[in-house]
Design a protein around this motif. Structure first.
Motif, PDB file in Angstrom:
ATOM      1  N   ALA A  21      45.096  83.051  84.890  1.00 25.65           N
ATOM      2  CA  ALA A  21      45.098  81.915  85.821  1.00 25.65           C
ATOM      3  C   ALA A  21      44.595  82.314  87.209  1.00 25.65           C
ATOM      4  O   ALA A  21      43.987  81.502  87.907  1.00 25.65           O
ATOM      5  CB  ALA A  21      46.500  81.326  85.917  1.00 25.65           C
ATOM      6  N   LYS A  26      39.166  81.249  86.148  1.00 23.51           N
ATOM      7  CA  LYS A  26      40.159  81.391  85.076  1.00 23.51           C
ATOM      8  C   LYS A  26      39.566  82.046  83.827  1.00 23.51           C
ATOM      9  O   LYS A  26      39.917  81.727  82.699  1.00 23.51           O
ATOM     10  CB  LYS A  26      40.801  80.048  84.747  1.00 23.51           C
ATOM     11  CG  LYS A  26      41.548  79.436  85.925  1.00 23.51           C
ATOM     12  CD  LYS A  26      42.171  78.122  85.573  1.00 23.51           C
ATOM     13  CE  LYS A  26      42.942  77.427  86.634  1.00 23.51           C
ATOM     14  NZ  LYS A  26      43.005  77.888  87.970  1.00 23.51           N
ATOM     15  N   GLN A 105      38.516  81.697  78.608  1.00 25.51           N
ATOM     16  CA  GLN A 105      38.774  80.903  79.804  1.00 25.51           C
ATOM     17  C   GLN A 105      40.047  80.113  79.580  1.00 25.51           C
ATOM     18  O   GLN A 105      40.192  79.421  78.557  1.00 25.51           O
ATOM     19  CB  GLN A 105      37.620  79.968  80.099  1.00 25.51           C
ATOM     20  CG  GLN A 105      37.820  79.180  81.390  1.00 25.51           C
ATOM     21  CD  GLN A 105      36.573  78.410  81.768  1.00 25.51           C
ATOM     22  OE1 GLN A 105      35.903  77.848  80.923  1.00 25.51           O
ATOM     23  NE2 GLN A 105      36.274  78.391  83.055  1.00 25.51           N
ATOM     24  N   LEU A 106      40.955  80.204  80.522  1.00 25.88           N
ATOM     25  CA  LEU A 106      42.215  79.473  80.456  1.00 25.88           C
ATOM     26  C   LEU A 106      41.944  77.974  80.395  1.00 25.88           C
ATOM     27  O   LEU A 106      41.138  77.457  81.174  1.00 25.88           O
ATOM     28  CB  LEU A 106      43.064  79.795  81.690  1.00 25.88           C
ATOM     29  CG  LEU A 106      44.413  79.096  81.789  1.00 25.88           C
ATOM     30  CD1 LEU A 106      45.352  79.563  80.685  1.00 25.88           C
ATOM     31  CD2 LEU A 106      45.022  79.358  83.159  1.00 25.88           C
TER      32      LEU A 106
END
Length: 154
Positions: A21, A26, A105-106
């Motif tokens: 995060a 991210k 990627q978050l």
């Protein structure tokens, strides 16, 4: 090929969802995998756009904490070549690297952790790899399991 689903295990004190995060855009590199079965999943089956549960292990609160997506498929894990890294592998070489990384990627941090005990108690998840082969750090998740786990958040 249809989208696939995965569960990636992380030790949050080393690299967890909070690290992801905090990363630019991210995005993070999923590296340090040193299990051949997990490596084979990353190298041979994980595809661009696949979705991933992030699972925190080896900590006080074990369970699924969020989701990410694959944004870069397998490439040589640079940590295997770094003698200063905990993941250094002196038997690996750049011409024929043993280990791979992927970039993720978050996409979401869950409002609550879904604990392992809750996952184990759900009949629709009894055949999940996490339940059957708990120590595997990269593992497939079926579409039905993906949906069931998301329904636990409601």
């Amino acid at each position: 090929m249809a989208k696939q689903y995965w569960l990636f295990k992380a030790e949050p004190h080393i690299y967890g969802i909070d690290h992801l995060a905090a990363a630019p855009d991210k995005i993070g590199r999923w590296d340090g995998i040193r299990n051949y079965q997990a490596r084979n999943f990353l190298r041979d089956q994980v595809k661009l756009g696949d979705e991933v549960f992030i699972y925190h292990s080896s900590c006080k609160n074990v369970g699924i904490v969020g989701t990410a997506k694959i944004i870069k498929t397998a490439y040589p894990d640079p940590t295997q070549f770094d003698p200063e890294s905990d993941y250094y592998d002196p038997k690996s070489n750049r011409e024929n690297p043993r280990w791979v990384s992927v970039d993720i990627q978050l996409t979401k941090i869950f409002t609550r952790l879904i604990p392992l005990a809750e996952l184990k108690s759900h009949p629709a998840l009894e055949n999940m790899v996490l339940i059957k082969q708990s120590r595997l750090s990269t593992q497939p998740v079926s579409a039905q399991e993906w949906s069931t786990i998301h329904s636990l958040l409601k």
